[in-house]
Scaffold this motif. Sequence first.
Motif, mmCIF file in Angstrom:
data_model
loop_
_atom_site.group_PDB
_atom_site.id
_atom_site.type_symbol
_atom_site.label_atom_id
_atom_site.label_comp_id
_atom_site.label_asym_id
_atom_site.label_seq_id
_atom_site.Cartn_x
_atom_site.Cartn_y
_atom_site.Cartn_z
ATOM 1 N N MET A 1 -11.480 -5.345 4.233
ATOM 2 C CA MET A 1 -11.039 -6.562 3.200
ATOM 3 C C MET A 1 -11.291 -7.834 3.735
ATOM 4 S SD MET A 1 -9.739 -7.549 0.287
ATOM 5 C CE MET A 1 -9.843 -6.045 -0.427
ATOM 6 N N ASN A 2 -11.988 -8.847 3.332
ATOM 7 C CA ASN A 2 -12.457 -10.162 3.695
ATOM 8 C C ASN A 2 -11.222 -10.777 3.299
ATOM 9 O OD1 ASN A 2 -12.966 -12.627 4.356
ATOM 10 N ND2 ASN A 2 -15.216 -12.153 4.353
ATOM 11 N N SER A 3 -10.351 -11.225 4.220
ATOM 12 C CA SER A 3 -9.132 -12.052 3.692
ATOM 13 C C SER A 3 -9.516 -13.344 3.402
ATOM 14 C CB SER A 3 -8.131 -12.139 4.794
ATOM 15 O OG SER A 3 -8.581 -12.530 6.022
ATOM 16 N N GLU A 4 -10.316 -14.157 3.776
ATOM 17 C CA GLU A 4 -10.822 -15.451 3.513
ATOM 18 C C GLU A 4 -11.379 -15.359 2.038
ATOM 19 O OE1 GLU A 4 -13.551 -17.328 6.417
ATOM 20 O OE2 GLU A 4 -12.309 -16.854 8.107
ATOM 21 N N GLU A 5 -12.413 -14.163 1.921
ATOM 22 C CA GLU A 5 -12.661 -14.164 0.421
ATOM 23 C C GLU A 5 -11.885 -13.754 -0.633
ATOM 24 O OE1 GLU A 5 -15.835 -11.484 -0.085
ATOM 25 O OE2 GLU A 5 -17.032 -12.344 1.494
ATOM 26 N N LEU A 6 -10.727 -13.153 -0.382
ATOM 27 C CA LEU A 6 -9.430 -12.875 -1.134
ATOM 28 C C LEU A 6 -8.750 -14.388 -1.278
ATOM 29 C CD1 LEU A 6 -7.249 -11.360 -2.543
ATOM 30 C CD2 LEU A 6 -6.469 -10.726 -0.157
ATOM 31 N N ASN A 7 -8.758 -14.887 -0.400
ATOM 32 C CA ASN A 7 -7.848 -16.296 -0.396
ATOM 33 C C ASN A 7 -8.440 -17.232 -1.453
ATOM 34 O OD1 ASN A 7 -5.396 -17.901 0.627
ATOM 35 N ND2 ASN A 7 -7.149 -19.213 1.051
ATOM 36 N N ARG A 8 -9.967 -17.402 -1.236
ATOM 37 C CA ARG A 8 -10.707 -18.217 -1.922
ATOM 38 C C ARG A 8 -10.505 -17.926 -3.587
ATOM 39 N NH1 ARG A 8 -14.445 -18.550 2.406
ATOM 40 N NH2 ARG A 8 -15.483 -16.603 1.778
ATOM 41 N N ALA A 9 -10.751 -16.371 -3.821
ATOM 42 C CA ALA A 9 -10.665 -15.921 -5.041
ATOM 43 C C ALA A 9 -9.095 -16.335 -5.819
ATOM 44 C CB ALA A 9 -10.894 -14.573 -5.154
ATOM 45 N N LEU A 10 -8.286 -16.037 -4.737
ATOM 46 C CA LEU A 10 -6.929 -16.222 -5.467
ATOM 47 C C LEU A 10 -6.734 -17.738 -5.689
ATOM 48 C CD1 LEU A 10 -4.143 -15.366 -5.796
ATOM 49 C CD2 LEU A 10 -3.571 -15.630 -3.354
ATOM 50 N N PHE A 44 -10.804 -10.518 -10.403
ATOM 51 C CA PHE A 44 -9.861 -10.665 -9.404
ATOM 52 C C PHE A 44 -9.219 -9.011 -9.223
ATOM 53 C CE2 PHE A 44 -5.785 -11.189 -7.051
ATOM 54 C CZ PHE A 44 -6.237 -11.797 -6.002
ATOM 55 N N ASN A 45 -8.799 -8.491 -10.263
ATOM 56 C CA ASN A 45 -8.033 -7.438 -10.273
ATOM 57 C C ASN A 45 -9.151 -6.223 -10.025
ATOM 58 O OD1 ASN A 45 -5.404 -8.098 -10.831
ATOM 59 N ND2 ASN A 45 -5.867 -8.215 -12.971
ATOM 60 N N GLU A 46 -10.222 -6.398 -10.480
ATOM 61 C CA GLU A 46 -11.300 -5.412 -10.121
ATOM 62 C C GLU A 46 -11.640 -5.390 -8.601
ATOM 63 O OE1 GLU A 46 -16.013 -4.432 -11.184
ATOM 64 O OE2 GLU A 46 -14.725 -5.091 -12.762
ATOM 65 N N GLU A 47 -11.945 -6.650 -7.848
ATOM 66 C CA GLU A 47 -12.259 -6.790 -6.632
ATOM 67 C C GLU A 47 -11.250 -6.138 -5.664
ATOM 68 O OE1 GLU A 47 -14.576 -7.229 -3.451
ATOM 69 O OE2 GLU A 47 -15.402 -7.447 -5.649
ATOM 70 N N TYR A 48 -9.975 -6.742 -5.973
ATOM 71 C CA TYR A 48 -8.796 -6.800 -4.845
ATOM 72 C C TYR A 48 -7.681 -5.910 -5.481
ATOM 73 C CZ TYR A 48 -11.743 -10.581 -3.303
ATOM 74 O OH TYR A 48 -12.688 -11.313 -2.644
ATOM 75 N N GLY A 49 -7.795 -5.383 -6.806
ATOM 76 C CA GLY A 49 -6.405 -4.867 -7.280
ATOM 77 C C GLY A 49 -6.044 -3.601 -6.486
ATOM 78 N N SER A 50 -6.710 -2.836 -6.046
ATOM 79 C CA SER A 50 -6.246 -1.536 -5.339
ATOM 80 C C SER A 50 -5.548 -1.710 -4.152
ATOM 81 C CB SER A 50 -7.526 -0.738 -5.156
ATOM 82 O OG SER A 50 -8.121 -0.048 -6.264
ATOM 83 N N PHE A 51 -6.427 -2.814 -3.394
ATOM 84 C CA PHE A 51 -5.804 -3.398 -1.996
ATOM 85 C C PHE A 51 -4.419 -3.983 -2.274
ATOM 86 C CE2 PHE A 51 -5.592 -6.967 1.074
ATOM 87 C CZ PHE A 51 -5.408 -6.268 2.045
ATOM 88 N N ASN A 109 -3.375 -19.437 1.139
ATOM 89 C CA ASN A 109 -3.312 -20.197 2.340
ATOM 90 C C ASN A 109 -2.379 -19.939 3.351
ATOM 91 O OD1 ASN A 109 -5.552 -21.523 0.906
ATOM 92 N ND2 ASN A 109 -4.146 -22.655 -0.329
ATOM 93 N N PRO A 110 -2.184 -18.634 3.863
ATOM 94 C CA PRO A 110 -3.200 -17.562 3.853
ATOM 95 C C PRO A 110 -2.447 -16.771 2.419
ATOM 96 C CG PRO A 110 -1.672 -17.144 5.758
ATOM 97 C CD PRO A 110 -1.546 -18.893 5.192
ATOM 98 N N THR A 111 -3.217 -15.632 2.234
ATOM 99 C CA THR A 111 -2.717 -14.816 1.103
ATOM 100 C C THR A 111 -1.637 -13.957 1.624
ATOM 101 O OG1 THR A 111 -4.943 -14.776 0.419
ATOM 102 C CG2 THR A 111 -3.391 -12.978 -0.376
ATOM 103 N N ARG A 112 -0.564 -14.060 1.035
ATOM 104 C CA ARG A 112 0.708 -13.417 1.411
ATOM 105 C C ARG A 112 1.724 -13.303 -0.021
ATOM 106 N NH1 ARG A 112 0.967 -18.586 2.199
ATOM 107 N NH2 ARG A 112 2.723 -19.782 2.297
ATOM 108 N N LEU A 113 2.471 -12.367 0.211
ATOM 109 C CA LEU A 113 3.563 -12.217 -0.728
ATOM 110 C C LEU A 113 4.887 -12.630 -0.348
ATOM 111 C CD1 LEU A 113 2.997 -8.249 -1.814
ATOM 112 C CD2 LEU A 113 2.746 -10.361 -3.337
#
Length: 128
Positions: A1-10, A44-51, A109-113
């Motif tokens: 999982m590329n966290s930078e790409e995830l963050n950009r998409a978010l 977004f859900n398709e790409e990162y949903g499972s993770f 920034n960064p992606t987190r819950l």
Amino acid sequence: MNSEELNRALVALIEKKAELQTLTYDDARYDDVEEELHDLEDDFNEEYGSFLEAALEKVHDALGSDTDVLLPTAYLPANISGKPTPKEGVWIDSEKYSGKEARLTLVPNPTRLVLTVGKAVQEEVWKA
């Protein structure tokens, strides 16, 4: 999982959501922006949903919550500030905060819950 790409998409998703919230229903651009938002959410859900759903399951378990895990896009804040308000995100029940309104929000920034409990508690409970 590329966290930078995830963050950009978010970030792109939250910015589109914020753009839609600035428009009125009678704005000529409303339908187009709404469609763009739905497309971004689907992608977004398709790409990162499972993770993200796996991460949400772990957080729910750690908090002693039996609230259903929703699609990751349900947990979005209104803006990219990284500091959700007590009313943003998804309500969850939590044994750890029994009797209090607890919410989970997926922030960038960064992606987190982030878990928010009223105005007193705001803690990072997961980071990509």
